[in-house]
Every structure is written in C-alpha cells, then in structure tokens.
Design an enzyme around this catalytic site. Structure first.
Site, mmCIF file in Angstrom:
data_model
loop_
_atom_site.group_PDB
_atom_site.id
_atom_site.type_symbol
_atom_site.label_atom_id
_atom_site.label_comp_id
_atom_site.label_asym_id
_atom_site.label_seq_id
_atom_site.Cartn_x
_atom_site.Cartn_y
_atom_site.Cartn_z
ATOM 1 N N GLY A 1 0.827 -1.190 0.000
ATOM 2 C CA GLY A 1 0.000 0.000 0.000
ATOM 3 C C GLY A 1 0.864 1.243 0.000
ATOM 4 O O GLY A 1 2.008 1.226 0.479
ATOM 5 N N CYS A 2 0.344 2.346 -0.524
ATOM 6 C CA CYS A 2 1.152 3.567 -0.630
ATOM 7 C C CYS A 2 1.541 4.110 0.746
ATOM 8 O O CYS A 2 2.701 4.467 0.983
ATOM 9 C CB CYS A 2 0.421 4.619 -1.457
#
Length: 317
Positions: free
Chosen positions: A115-116
């Site tokens: 995930g970012c």
C-alpha cells in the site's frame, strides 16, 4: 523474446497507469480485454493463463477469484490489492527493505504490491528497527496526506468536478483507526502492535507525504539526527529509488514541504526533522508511482530478469 503481460483490472486507476508505463516497451506484449468483456469469466481465465505475468488491479475479493482461475504454474502474479500482503506464501514487493528481499522477489511467482501509506512508513522505519533504535514493541505514530487519485474514479470525479468549498483542502479519513494498510505495516515491520495511523486526502491529484513521529527518550539507544541520516544513507546506499535528503533548506520551499515533488517518478525521499525532545521522519513519494503502479513495474522488471529501473523515472534533486 516478448513477455506476454495481462493487467486484470486495466480500466482502474492503477491498471491504467501500468498500461501507460508498459506501452511501447519492445520486450512486452500487452494482452487486453475490452471493457464489456471484463466480467466474462472464461475470457479472463484465458488471458490469465496465457500470460507470462499478470498484474491484478482489483478489489480484494476479485483478486482472490483471479488467482483461483490461474491453472498454469508458469504464470507469475503481481497483486495490487490488500488480499495477500500478510500471506507468507506471497512475497512483499519492496525490494529495498532487506538485503534478501530483491532476491525473494526475483525467485517468486506471487508478489504483492505494498500500500502507498505502508510503503512510506515501512521504508522509513525498517532501518531503525533493524538497527536497534526502535524496539518491536514500540508504538509507532504516523500520519499521511495523499493525492485524491488514490481514491479511484468516484473520488477523482468529486475533486475534479466538485466545488472547493464543498470538498475542502484536506480531509482525514480512516477515523475508526482501522485503515486497511495497518495489518501489513505491523506484519512487515514485525511489530507487536499496529501503529496508530491516520491518513488524509488532499486537494491535489497525486503525490504524498507519510510522517512518522518519534519521541527521543523512547529510543533504545541515544542517536543524533546526523547519526540517523548516516544510518539511512548506509542502509539505502545502493538503491536507485530511495533518496536521503540532508539539506533541509533545499528540500523545503519557504519552510513548506511540497508533497508533489516526486510525482511521475518511482522515487521515495526520506527527510528528518527534530527539536530537543522529538523527531519527525517524512517519506515523500508519488502515490501512483512508488506507492502503486511504479512499485508494481519495478517488481515486474525484477521477476522477469530485466533491468530493475527500466521504464521508471528517478527524481533528480
């Protein structure tokens, strides 16, 4: 030789960006599915099994379904959902985080893209935990602000076509404190408990800052800002896409930190700020780059034995 690549979910934000990044690469043949055929199970199964490598840019349940449709043992998979990020049978897709991670990705047929928000926190905190500055029992506290492109088509439409006074400049979310990236943060950093983490979305399309807040008296050993920076520089010394920023005056613009300076690159920049008692470590990255599609393409390059940085931009400071 041409590698056959299929992006399952090619019409979403991440899938579209991956397609854009791979178009024109002479060693790649992109397999496509029409918008009206994307729910045709047989068509998807055919493409999934005829590819050398598949990107899954889908919601969790759909990713799990797609994996179940793959019967060809030679197909390599890169998943961009949260479905497999804490599954030990899958390899976590940040090659920089340990000396052996890149080799694990190279030899794996199942890789999950981080995930970012998780990428920003993990890349910043992993060296501090590995080097005994933070304990695995440490309660990490983190906040991030990201561009609205990470919210998908509906959110992009809201921001691009809505009124500023209705949307606002920055909106915290995940306020039940159970954001979907928390499990992978805890899992990859090997923490005893998940961080206290709150994300927010800003009124800009792409780019992000991930800010980790540290209290110096909670360190396992006393270290100065210079020692922290030197540790980061040594840990990531051979990495093309992780940059350590030492000169805060050039990094900041009139005392302000612009979240968009790494846009359209696969770079992540770490900077450190302090006073007498506290320290803040900030990761700056493109939420669509190192935070999503760029990270996926980087993993693809490694898995196919190609030059790791091929088709990816690195920010020049």
């Amino acid at each position: 030789m041409k590698y056959k690549i299929f992006v399952d979910g090619q019409h979403g934000t991440t899938g579209l960006k991956i397609h854009e990044m791979l178009e024109g690469r002479e060693e790649i043949e992109l397999l496509s599915i029409k918008e009206e055929e994307k729910k045709d199970l047989n068509k998807r199964k055919e493409l999934l099994n005829n590819a050398d490598l598949v990107f899954l840019c889908l919601p969790d349940a759909a990713s799990i379904e797609s994996v179940s449709l793959i019967t060809n043992d030679n197909v390599k998979v890169i998943d961009a959902s949260t479905a497999f990020r804490t599954n030990p049978a899958w390899t976590y897709g940040i090659p920089e985080i340990t000396p052996t991670q890149r080799e694990k990705i190279k030899n794996s047929k199942r890789v999950c893209v981080p995930g970012c928000h998780a990428s920003g926190l993990i890349i910043a905190m992993k060296p501090l935990i590995v080097n005994g500055i933070l304990a695995n029992s440490h309660k990490l506290i983190c906040h991030s602000i990201t561009g609205f492109s990470g919210g998908g088509k509906a959110m992009i439409d809201d921001y691009e076509n809505g009124k500023f006074e209705d949307i606002g400049g920055q909106r915290p979310y995940g306020l039940a404190l159970n954001h979907k990236h928390l499990p992978e943060m805890k899992y990859v950093l090997e923490l005893e408990e998940a961080p206290l983490f709150t994300p927010s979305v800003g009124n800009f399309k792409q780019g992000m800052l991930v800010m980790s807040y540290l209290v110096k008296k909670e360190f396992k050993k006393a270290v100065s800002k210079k020692e922290i920076l030197d540790l980061y520089k040594d840990y990531y010394k051979d990495e093309t896409f992780v940059k350590i920023i030492e000169d805060n005056d050039s990094y900041l613009d009139a005392g302000l930190l612009n979240p968009m300076k790494c846009n359209n690159t696969n770079s992540l920049e770490i900077s450190v700020y302090e006073n007498a008692t506290d320290m803040v470590v900030i990761s700056r990255l493109d939420n669509l780059g190192k935070g999503a599609s760029g990270a996926a393409v980087q993993c693809m390059n490694i898995m196919l034995g190609l030059e790791e940085s091929k088709g990816l931009n690195s920010r020049k400071n």
